[in-house]
Design an enzyme around this catalytic site. Structure first.
Site, PDB file in Angstrom:
ATOM      1  CG  ASP A 182      -2.023   1.009   1.164  1.00  0.00           C
ATOM      2  OD1 ASP A 182      -2.211   1.595   0.086  1.00  0.00           O
ATOM      3  OD2 ASP A 182      -2.707   1.217   2.177  1.00  0.00           O
ATOM      4  CE  LYS A 194      -7.350   2.094  -4.502  1.00  0.00           C
ATOM      5  NZ  LYS A 194      -6.364   2.468  -3.449  1.00  0.00           N
ATOM      6  CG  PHE A 202     -10.602   1.718   3.461  1.00  0.00           C
ATOM      7  CD1 PHE A 202     -10.486   0.952   2.313  1.00  0.00           C
ATOM      8  CD2 PHE A 202     -10.099   3.010   3.444  1.00  0.00           C
ATOM      9  CE1 PHE A 202      -9.881   1.447   1.166  1.00  0.00           C
ATOM     10  CE2 PHE A 202      -9.487   3.517   2.303  1.00  0.00           C
ATOM     11  CZ  PHE A 202      -9.380   2.734   1.163  1.00  0.00           C
TER      12      PHE A 202
END
Length: 319
Positions: free
Chosen positions: A17, A132, A178
């Site tokens: 990430d 995304k 998330f």
């Protein structure tokens, strides 16, 4: 004993990430994912200055007005960094559509196709790229169309079960629930509560989504994201994929204690019946989830703010 990172890689696909190529080269993840916030950080690093200059020069040659040059330069820069990342990962890189299009299906489609075209111009096939998109109703509809075109998508800013259901029904390739941001919201509401390990509300959410997907045969990949600590990661060991920051990758690499597998397709179980949500049902379920509603809106605002900051950084070069 091998490190926890090595043990995790045996049961879960690990994704970096970050937009920091040095970190990616060090930890050798399967994939890497970026977003406007990570690109903004990457753009501050000296090693990216040549890519910025090349992106701006290319945009000047391919756009007429200054505003269009800036917009095109930021998109080109995202792709340029993605191309560099792909030199160090065997799998895919995620590149994000402008968050200002989160509620506009048509503009999301235009930008996604532009990103893919830029990658293909660099001889990067669409199979190595994930687009995304924020998991709004409009974003999910755009992803459904893109998937039918062979453009795989990563639906991000996912905080609720209804978002996960809609993504799976749309045939989305991958979702990024998330974990850490869910925890943030609950800690703010209940600062004295025990949210460690399996009690972490973000872990609970991702576990429920994973079990639901596996129980009903969905092929959509679950990739836990936005971790606050390694405890969250360990509680989701065995999840399809986990995208992890360099700091937490380092902590896992430094730990040689035993890592237990917590999730697997064989043990997945969900008592929930298979759902198919209309737009009205989706919006009502999302509205009923205060945490998801607030965090989705906040996430979109923050990504927009960092996108604008990146554009402001490039604007003087685009004159």
């Amino acid at each position: 004993m091998s490190t926890k990172l090595a043990q995790l890689k045996e049961i879960t696909d690990v994704v970096a990430d970050t937009g920091d190529i040095q970190a990616i080269a060090k930890y050798r993840p399967l994939d890497a994912t970026t977003n406007p916030s990570l690109l903004l950080k990457a753009a501050q690093l000296p090693q990216y200055q040549p890519l910025i200059e090349e992106s701006v020069a290319w945009a000047k040659a391919n756009a007429s007005s200054s505003d269009k040059i800036v917009a095109l330069a930021t998109t080109k820069l995202a792709v340029a960094i993605g191309c560099e990342i792909l030199k160090f990962v065997p799998g895919k890189v995620s590149t994000e559509v402008d968050a200002r299009f989160s509620f506009d299906t048509a503009k999301t489609l235009i930008k996604a196709r532009q990103i893919i075209a830029l990658y293909e111009a660099e001889d990067i096939t669409r199979e190595r790229v994930l687009i995304k998109i924020a998991a709004t109703w409009e974003g999910i509809r755009a992803a459904e169309i893109l998937e039918a075109e062979g453009i795989r998508c990563n639906l991000t800013l996912l905080f609720s079960f209804c978002q996960a259901v809609a993504c799976a029904e749309a045939g989305v390739f991958l979702i990024s629930p998330f974990v850490g941001r869910i925890l943030d919201w609950h800690k703010a509401k209940q600062p004295d509560a025990d949210f460690t390990g399996s009690k972490d509300p973000g872990v609970v959410s991702v576990t429920a989504i994973y079990n639901y997907y596996k129980s009903h045969g969905y092929e959509t990949i679950v990739m836990g994201a936005s971790f606050r600590n390694t405890g969250e990661i360990e509680a989701l060991a065995g999840c399809d994929r986990l995208t992890i920051s360099p700091q937490l990758l380092e902590e896992l690499e430094s730990d040689t204690s035993t890592l237990s597998q917590m999730l697997s397709p064989e043990t997945a179980s969900s008592k929930l019946e298979k759902l198919s949500l209309s737009e009205a049902e989706f919006r009502l379920m999302l509205n009923d989830d205060a945490m998801a509603t607030e965090k989705l809106a906040e996430g979109i605002r923050n990504f927009i703010a960092d996108q604008v900051k990146l554009e402001e950084q490039l604007k003087p070069l685009c004159q």
